[in-house]
Write an enzyme that holds these catalytic residues in place. Structure first.
Site, PDB file in Angstrom:
ATOM      1  N   ALA A   1       0.843  -1.189   0.000  1.00  0.00           N
ATOM      2  CA  ALA A   1       0.000   0.000   0.000  1.00  0.00           C
ATOM      3  C   ALA A   1       0.879   1.239   0.000  1.00  0.00           C
ATOM      4  O   ALA A   1       2.082   1.190   0.234  1.00  0.00           O
ATOM      5  CB  ALA A   1      -0.903  -0.027   1.218  1.00  0.00           C
TER       6      ALA A   1
ATOM      7  N   GLY B   1     -28.117 -55.908  16.611  1.00  0.00           N
ATOM      8  CA  GLY B   1     -27.306 -56.947  17.233  1.00  0.00           C
ATOM      9  C   GLY B   1     -25.837 -56.617  17.386  1.00  0.00           C
ATOM     10  O   GLY B   1     -25.062 -57.443  17.877  1.00  0.00           O
TER      11      GLY B   1
ATOM     12  N   HIS C   1     -28.789 -36.456  32.525  1.00  0.00           N
ATOM     13  CA  HIS C   1     -30.039 -37.118  32.889  1.00  0.00           C
ATOM     14  C   HIS C   1     -29.795 -38.616  32.969  1.00  0.00           C
ATOM     15  O   HIS C   1     -28.760 -39.120  32.515  1.00  0.00           O
ATOM     16  CB  HIS C   1     -31.120 -36.833  31.831  1.00  0.00           C
ATOM     17  CG  HIS C   1     -30.650 -37.133  30.443  1.00  0.00           C
ATOM     18  ND1 HIS C   1     -30.001 -36.207  29.654  1.00  0.00           N
ATOM     19  CD2 HIS C   1     -30.686 -38.280  29.711  1.00  0.00           C
ATOM     20  CE1 HIS C   1     -29.664 -36.754  28.502  1.00  0.00           C
ATOM     21  NE2 HIS C   1     -30.071 -38.025  28.506  1.00  0.00           N
TER      22      HIS C   1
ATOM     23  N   ARG D   1     -16.493 -38.543  26.323  1.00  0.00           N
ATOM     24  CA  ARG D   1     -17.325 -37.592  25.595  1.00  0.00           C
ATOM     25  C   ARG D   1     -18.515 -37.293  26.505  1.00  0.00           C
ATOM     26  O   ARG D   1     -19.118 -38.196  27.081  1.00  0.00           O
ATOM     27  CB  ARG D   1     -17.790 -38.185  24.270  1.00  0.00           C
ATOM     28  CG  ARG D   1     -18.677 -37.275  23.430  1.00  0.00           C
ATOM     29  CD  ARG D   1     -20.126 -37.674  23.522  1.00  0.00           C
ATOM     30  NE  ARG D   1     -20.983 -36.950  22.572  1.00  0.00           N
ATOM     31  CZ  ARG D   1     -22.302 -36.956  22.613  1.00  0.00           C
ATOM     32  NH1 ARG D   1     -22.955 -37.632  23.548  1.00  0.00           N
ATOM     33  NH2 ARG D   1     -23.006 -36.291  21.722  1.00  0.00           N
TER      34      ARG D   1
ATOM     35  N   ASP E   1     -22.193 -36.019  27.020  1.00  0.00           N
ATOM     36  CA  ASP E   1     -23.445 -35.779  26.312  1.00  0.00           C
ATOM     37  C   ASP E   1     -24.212 -34.623  26.942  1.00  0.00           C
ATOM     38  O   ASP E   1     -24.291 -34.509  28.172  1.00  0.00           O
ATOM     39  CB  ASP E   1     -24.300 -37.049  26.358  1.00  0.00           C
ATOM     40  CG  ASP E   1     -25.605 -36.885  25.623  1.00  0.00           C
ATOM     41  OD1 ASP E   1     -25.567 -36.756  24.388  1.00  0.00           O
ATOM     42  OD2 ASP E   1     -26.660 -36.853  26.284  1.00  0.00           O
TER      43      ASP E   1
ATOM     44  N   GLU F   1     -20.320 -32.207  24.256  1.00  0.00           N
ATOM     45  CA  GLU F   1     -21.276 -31.899  23.191  1.00  0.00           C
ATOM     46  C   GLU F   1     -21.757 -30.470  23.388  1.00  0.00           C
ATOM     47  O   GLU F   1     -22.206 -30.091  24.467  1.00  0.00           O
ATOM     48  CB  GLU F   1     -22.453 -32.863  23.252  1.00  0.00           C
ATOM     49  CG  GLU F   1     -23.514 -32.595  22.187  1.00  0.00           C
ATOM     50  CD  GLU F   1     -24.760 -33.455  22.361  1.00  0.00           C
ATOM     51  OE1 GLU F   1     -25.414 -33.746  21.354  1.00  0.00           O
ATOM     52  OE2 GLU F   1     -25.080 -33.811  23.511  1.00  0.00           O
TER      53      GLU F   1
END
Length: 712
Positions: free
Chosen positions: A48, A234, A310, A383, A385, A431
């Site tokens: 510039a 399964g 929960h 991890r 949740d 999360e």
């Protein structure tokens, strides 16, 4: 987290753009809206006018060449480096802000050297040791002209937030920084022990009898909140162990993240009945111990999914609490009218919310975490949740846009202490869906990282696939993608940057392969509901997403089946979790994944090198950047348009010498070489202005590499 009712995340076309704006407001605060991607051409010769700072030439981040040490202790001085156009600046400063006291300290920087092309100069300063969390930004001066450089990039005015961060004493596991992770929804991965399969009619859950599916059978019954929850393919932990050679030796991943494995009535296990017992249909505690031991023998790590916001309604704690106010567990939940009215997660009655205003609950969760990290299991991390939703007395902080709830932060502060005292090298990531980044949890005293929805999953889906996470049309320009990446990445301390969990999708999102598909089919169920259902895959876009995922800073995490382009059932939860089709491994997309994973693990620049934007071509829908350290310079050019695009790229911005050559290491899908793109394997040599010219195949990318070196 899966609930009995489908969780809805609204990211319409407008909303995706709004997310980018929110990131700017929350993290960046860039008042000029300047896009600072370096333009092609010799930046030194295009300075510039005198008295103006060349904004395009300014660069810094927290890669190894610009920030050292990567994980400073409270006794470590920190060396920071700012790049500028050669001869442009008359002075430079770094301004450090103490997060506690708000005290600002300004340090003069010293011009340390000029690169061999005489295009860039480098200014350095050493920030003194400090035990407190700090932020910093740079001030660049050219005569009477002043500019600023922060996590947002170069701006002509000082942003109020979005500054670089230093968290003394914060470290994250090196194995996670270096690794490639693979997420497994256990019931749908592989059935290693048919004798433990759930049988049809074995038990009922809220009036829905269990259904035993044949492997490969559609798990979508049309009843999302009922039969879909208790339809079992399964898969089990023996199946995961049986497939370790595939995961480790064929695909090349080295970290396994398991969706919940503890005793629960549903196939997803997000309503836990017993935190100290692995579900017998997954093989029980012995199966988990055996899997982790075998994984460790192969050099792999195993992460467990902690559902601590929960429990399930059939959990013994909750059953006892419902029976009597005198129960020792009564205050572990929040009742408004016992036994039928109580706080739940998002209004789902079978997911009663734990009450962390009670210290006994925090202590119990800490014990659970330590139990599974200890022998004989020796898991490698957690991890978390719905981690931002946890609090006390029925309050849900994240649902209320509250990211500073004291009970929530006390919970995760104590959790970190419990985890790290048991295994200092364990990984913790949470999360986090809302806002842009999980910064309040990532300052060194709670989580190591988070699932990077705002900084990766959402924007990448909008740009690459043109769809949001509800399969609605969405769009994001390359320049908005660049700004989103800069602001969400650079606002975090370096240890957190390196373990942000970057996925293309997970168990709560429609499959990436379906969002990227050329055409999508639909399926109507007997109850009249219709969902997207498979279609015609677009392996080029699948590969494009994988190229971005494997070369972007953070912990790349593959959702099982993405490596072969697994499709799905759209927004239907069961459709996000189809059974693995083992006949598809080894297809052309899988081969691309193999190469990219090997590249990620072998190339240090892809782990802790600088993230340097190079191209944001909104006209042609091309985004490009470099990853640079002393060992390597890697240029990644991604074309999301339906035609080949030729770009001039200022490769000398990476430190490459004029006349030097980048080797083309792009992994190819069949047919990519037929459209005139440089994916054919052609190398690229810098001209006398520092540019390379590269033709990028349609809906594909080009990856170029050369040996690295010092900045000057």
């Amino acid at each position: 987290m899966n609930k009995k009712n489908t969780r809805i995340y609204l990211f319409s076309t407008v909303a995706v753009v709004a997310v980018a704006g929110l990131i700017g407001a929350y993290v960046a605060g860039n008042p000029t809206g300047t896009n600072t991607t370096a333009s092609a051409g010799n930046l030194a010769s295009s300075q510039a006018a005198q008295g103006q700072v060349n904004l395009n030439a300014l660069f810094s981040d927290q890669g190894t060449l610009f920030f050292s040490p990567q994980e400073p202790t409270s006794s470590d001085p920190v060396k920071v480096t700012l790049r500028a156009a050669a001869g442009n600046l008359t002075s430079a400063q770094v301004v450090i802000v103490d997060a506690k006291t708000k005290k600002q300290t300004t340090l003069n920087m010293v011009k340390a050297g000029v690169d061999q092309n005489h295009e860039y100069e480098y200014w350095q300063a050493t920030i003194p040791p400090n035990s407190d969390y700090e932020n910093y930004y740079f001030v660049a001066n050219s005569g009477s002209g002043t500019a600023y450089y922060s996590g947002n990039g170069a701006t002509s005015e000082l942003p109020s937030i979005g500054w670089f961060a230093i968290a003394p004493g914060f470290t994250t596991p090196k194995w996670a920084q270096d690794g490639v992770m693979y997420q497994i929804f256990v019931d749908r991965f592989y059935d290693g022990n048919p004798s433990n399969d759930v049988k049809t009619g074995e038990y009922s859950w809220y009036g829905n009898k269990t259904i035993q599916l044949k492997w490969g059978q559609d798990p979508e019954t049309g009843d999302q909140g009922g039969e879909d929850q208790v339809a079992f393919s399964g898969g089990d932990l023996q199946g995961v162990q049986d497939k370790l050679p595939y995961l480790n030796n064929q695909l090349g991943v080295n970290i396994l993240y398991l969706n919940p494995v503890f005793t629960a009535k549903t196939n997803h296990k997000y309503g836990v009945d017993n935190y100290f017992q692995v579900d017998p249909h997954f093989g029980g505690n012995q199966a988990l111990s055996s899997l982790i031991s075998s994984a460790h023998s192969d050099g792999d790590k195993v992460i467990l999914d902690g559902v601590f916001n929960h429990t399930g309604a059939s959990n013994a704690w909750f059953q006892s609490a419902q029976q009597s106010k005198k129960s020792p567990y009564y205050n572990w939940y929040t009742f408004t009218n016992c036994p039928s009215q109580y706080a739940t997660f998002s209004g789902v009655s079978n997911l009663p919310k734990l009450n962390y205003a009670n210290p006994a609950v925090i202590n119990e969760v800490d014990k659970i975490a330590q139990y599974w990290l200890s022998p004989p299991f020796n898991a490698d991390g957690w991890r978390l949740d719905a981690a931002g939703h946890a609090s006390g007395n029925g309050y849900d902080p994240e649902a209320n846009g509250d990211y500073n709830d004291p009970i929530n932060h006390q919970l995760w502060t104590d959790f970190r202490k419990a985890v790290k005292s048991t295994n200092p090298n364990a990984l913790i990531f949470g999360e986090f869906w809302e806002n842009s980044v999980a910064l309040p949890w990532l300052k060194g005293n709670q989580w190591d990282g988070s699932i990077n929805y705002g900084g990766f999953i959402n924007p990448v889906s909008a740009w690459v696939t043109g769809k949001d996470l509800n399969m609605n049309p969405a769009s994001l320009s390359p320049s908005d993608l660049e700004n989103t990446f800069l602001t969400t990445l650079n606002s975090l301390p370096r240890p957190a940057q390196l373990v942000q969990v970057n996925q293309l999708g997970d168990h709560d999102t429609p499959r990436f392969g379906e969002r990227a598909a050329t055409a999508i089919n639909t399926k109507t169920y007997p109850n009249g509901t219709t969902f997207p259902y498979g279609g015609t895959p677009n392996y080029r876009k699948d590969a494009l997403g994988a190229m971005l995922q494997m070369t972007y800073p953070g912990l790349p995490t593959i959702y099982y089946g993405d490596e072969y382009g697994m499709m799905g059932g759209g927004t239907n939860d069961a459709g996000k979790r189809w059974p693995f089709n083992w006949s598809q491994t080894g297809n052309s997309l899988f081969n691309v994944y193999q190469t990219l994973i090997a590249m990620r693990k072998a190339d240090s620049a892809l782990v802790d090198g600088s993230f340097m934007p190079l191209v944001a071509d909104d006209t042609n829908d091309v985004f490009g950047f470099a990853r640079v350290d002393a060992n390597q310079r890697i240029i990644i050019l991604l074309n999301d348009s339906n035609k080949p695009v030729t770009e001039k790229v200022n490769a000398s911005a990476t430190g490459a010498l004029y006349g030097s050559t980048f080797k083309n290491v792009t992994p190819l899908l069949p047919g990519v070489t037929g459209d005139g793109g440089s994916g054919q394997g052609g190398n690229a040599t810098l001209n006398g202005k520092g540019n390379i010219e590269v033709t990028i195949p349609a809906n594909y990318g080009v990856i170029l590499t050369q040996k690295g070196g010092p900045l000057y």
